[in-house]
Design a protein around this motif. Structure first.
Motif, PDB file in Angstrom:
ATOM      1  N   ASP A 149      -7.497  64.277  59.316  1.00  0.00           N
ATOM      2  CA  ASP A 149      -8.577  65.136  58.825  1.00  0.00           C
ATOM      3  C   ASP A 149      -8.805  64.459  57.489  1.00  0.00           C
ATOM      4  O   ASP A 149      -8.933  66.016  56.804  1.00  0.00           O
ATOM      5  N   PHE A 150      -9.672  63.846  57.473  1.00  0.00           N
ATOM      6  CA  PHE A 150     -10.481  62.951  56.041  1.00  0.00           C
ATOM      7  C   PHE A 150     -11.548  64.141  56.397  1.00  0.00           C
ATOM      8  O   PHE A 150     -12.392  64.069  57.386  1.00  0.00           O
TER       9      PHE A 150
ATOM     10  N   PHE B 131     -17.792  65.023  52.542  1.00  0.00           N
ATOM     11  CA  PHE B 131     -17.633  63.575  51.690  1.00  0.00           C
ATOM     12  C   PHE B 131     -18.728  63.647  51.613  1.00  0.00           C
ATOM     13  O   PHE B 131     -19.181  62.157  50.787  1.00  0.00           O
ATOM     14  N   SER B 132     -19.751  63.181  52.246  1.00  0.00           N
ATOM     15  CA  SER B 132     -21.497  62.516  53.266  1.00  0.00           C
ATOM     16  C   SER B 132     -21.978  63.291  52.201  1.00  0.00           C
ATOM     17  O   SER B 132     -23.354  62.750  51.888  1.00  0.00           O
TER      18      SER B 132
ATOM     19  N   LEU C  17     -16.105  53.139  54.365  1.00  0.00           N
ATOM     20  CA  LEU C  17     -14.508  53.609  55.360  1.00  0.00           C
ATOM     21  C   LEU C  17     -13.341  52.806  55.275  1.00  0.00           C
ATOM     22  O   LEU C  17     -13.738  51.662  56.067  1.00  0.00           O
ATOM     23  N   ASP C  18     -12.886  53.147  54.333  1.00  0.00           N
ATOM     24  CA  ASP C  18     -10.918  52.233  54.173  1.00  0.00           C
ATOM     25  C   ASP C  18     -10.213  53.190  54.470  1.00  0.00           C
ATOM     26  O   ASP C  18     -10.179  54.562  54.702  1.00  0.00           O
TER      27      ASP C  18
ATOM     28  N   ILE D  52      -5.373  47.198  56.041  1.00  0.00           N
ATOM     29  CA  ILE D  52      -4.581  48.133  57.478  1.00  0.00           C
ATOM     30  C   ILE D  52      -5.855  49.019  57.706  1.00  0.00           C
ATOM     31  O   ILE D  52      -6.270  49.314  57.198  1.00  0.00           O
ATOM     32  N   PRO D  53      -5.802  49.025  59.495  1.00  0.00           N
ATOM     33  CA  PRO D  53      -7.121  48.639  59.950  1.00  0.00           C
ATOM     34  C   PRO D  53      -6.645  50.517  60.088  1.00  0.00           C
ATOM     35  O   PRO D  53      -5.516  51.446  59.611  1.00  0.00           O
ATOM     36  N   PHE D  54      -7.599  52.148  60.035  1.00  0.00           N
ATOM     37  CA  PHE D  54      -6.786  52.943  60.337  1.00  0.00           C
ATOM     38  C   PHE D  54      -7.718  53.662  61.623  1.00  0.00           C
ATOM     39  O   PHE D  54      -8.836  52.428  62.193  1.00  0.00           O
ATOM     40  N   ASP D  55      -7.601  54.912  61.775  1.00  0.00           N
ATOM     41  CA  ASP D  55      -7.788  54.787  63.583  1.00  0.00           C
ATOM     42  C   ASP D  55      -9.576  55.293  63.429  1.00  0.00           C
ATOM     43  O   ASP D  55      -9.608  55.911  62.966  1.00  0.00           O
TER      44      ASP D  55
END
Length: 224
Positions: free
Chosen positions: A118-119, A124-125, A136-137, A148-151
């Motif tokens: 739910d970012f 943000f932008s 994007l991290d 660790i990758p995110f979705d």
């Protein structure tokens, strides 16, 4: 500054957390577009401003020197600026838009986001709309470098379509998944650190070369 010159047919590559002359020389030989220097004392990849200055002196024209800071104080920031010729700043902490603008002092800058469920991508932008790019991290303990990758499927298609030219994709990238990332998201830049290491903070020169080769192969596949 070449890192953020967006081209749909050529993904830029940033390798972050370099600490030695041999690492920098190997990254340049492999065809990197930017090298990241970590000025966060708690990181195993941290370097002093003096060390960074010596390493930056080895970079050819067109390869950016990125200074990564995390909630740096005025004194810490000025200590870096005084000796290290950084060309692009990366704010990886909780810096406000006005703090980023003030610290960058007219130089280009990137704001990092730690992306979890739910970012709020649009918020943000909008908040950091004066940034030259959005990194994007993954949301991990600490500030980046967790491997660790995110979705990626959680990134709204409309947002990535509108902002791809400003996206620096990070978080768990490696030789095996960077091609898929480029095919799906077409970011301006891919940013790797732990994915080209043999242990935390120790870069593997063969992996750096293989990573950039994988990026170029993905670009060629996307173009064809």
């Amino acid at each position: 500054m070449g890192l953020l010159n967006y081209s749909p047919n050529r993904t830029r590559v940033k390798i972050c957390g370099l600490k030695t002359i041999h690492d920098v020389d190997a990254a340049v030989a492999a065809g990197v577009d930017a090298v990241g220097f970590v000025f966060y004392p708690k990181s195993p990849r941290a370097v002093s401003p003096q060390t960074a200055a010596a390493l930056i002196s080895r970079l050819p024209a067109g390869v950016d020197a990125v200074g990564l800071v995390v909630n740096a104080t005025d004194a810490e920031f000025e200590a870096i600026r005084r000796v290290a010729p950084i060309t692009l700043w990366q704010f990886h902490g909780d810096e406000s838009p006005s703090e980023c603008q003030g610290f960058a002092a007219g130089q280009p800058w990137i704001k990092a986001a730690r992306v979890g469920a739910d970012f709020p991508f649009a918020d943000f932008s909008l908040q950091y709309r004066q940034a030259d790019a959005f990194l994007l991290d993954a949301l991990v303990e600490g500030y980046g470098g967790g491997g660790i990758p995110f979705d990626w499927s959680g990134i709204p298609e409309a947002w990535i379509s509108a902002n791809a030219h400003q996206v620096v994709l990070s978080g768990g990238l490696n030789v095996h998944n960077v091609g898929d990332a480029i095919a799906r998201l077409h970011p301006c830049v891919v940013d790797v650190s732990s994915g080209v290491e043999i242990s935390k903070g120790v870069k593997d020169h063969a992996l750096m070369k293989e990573f950039i080769q994988a990026v170029r192969a993905a670009d060629a596949s996307t173009t064809s």
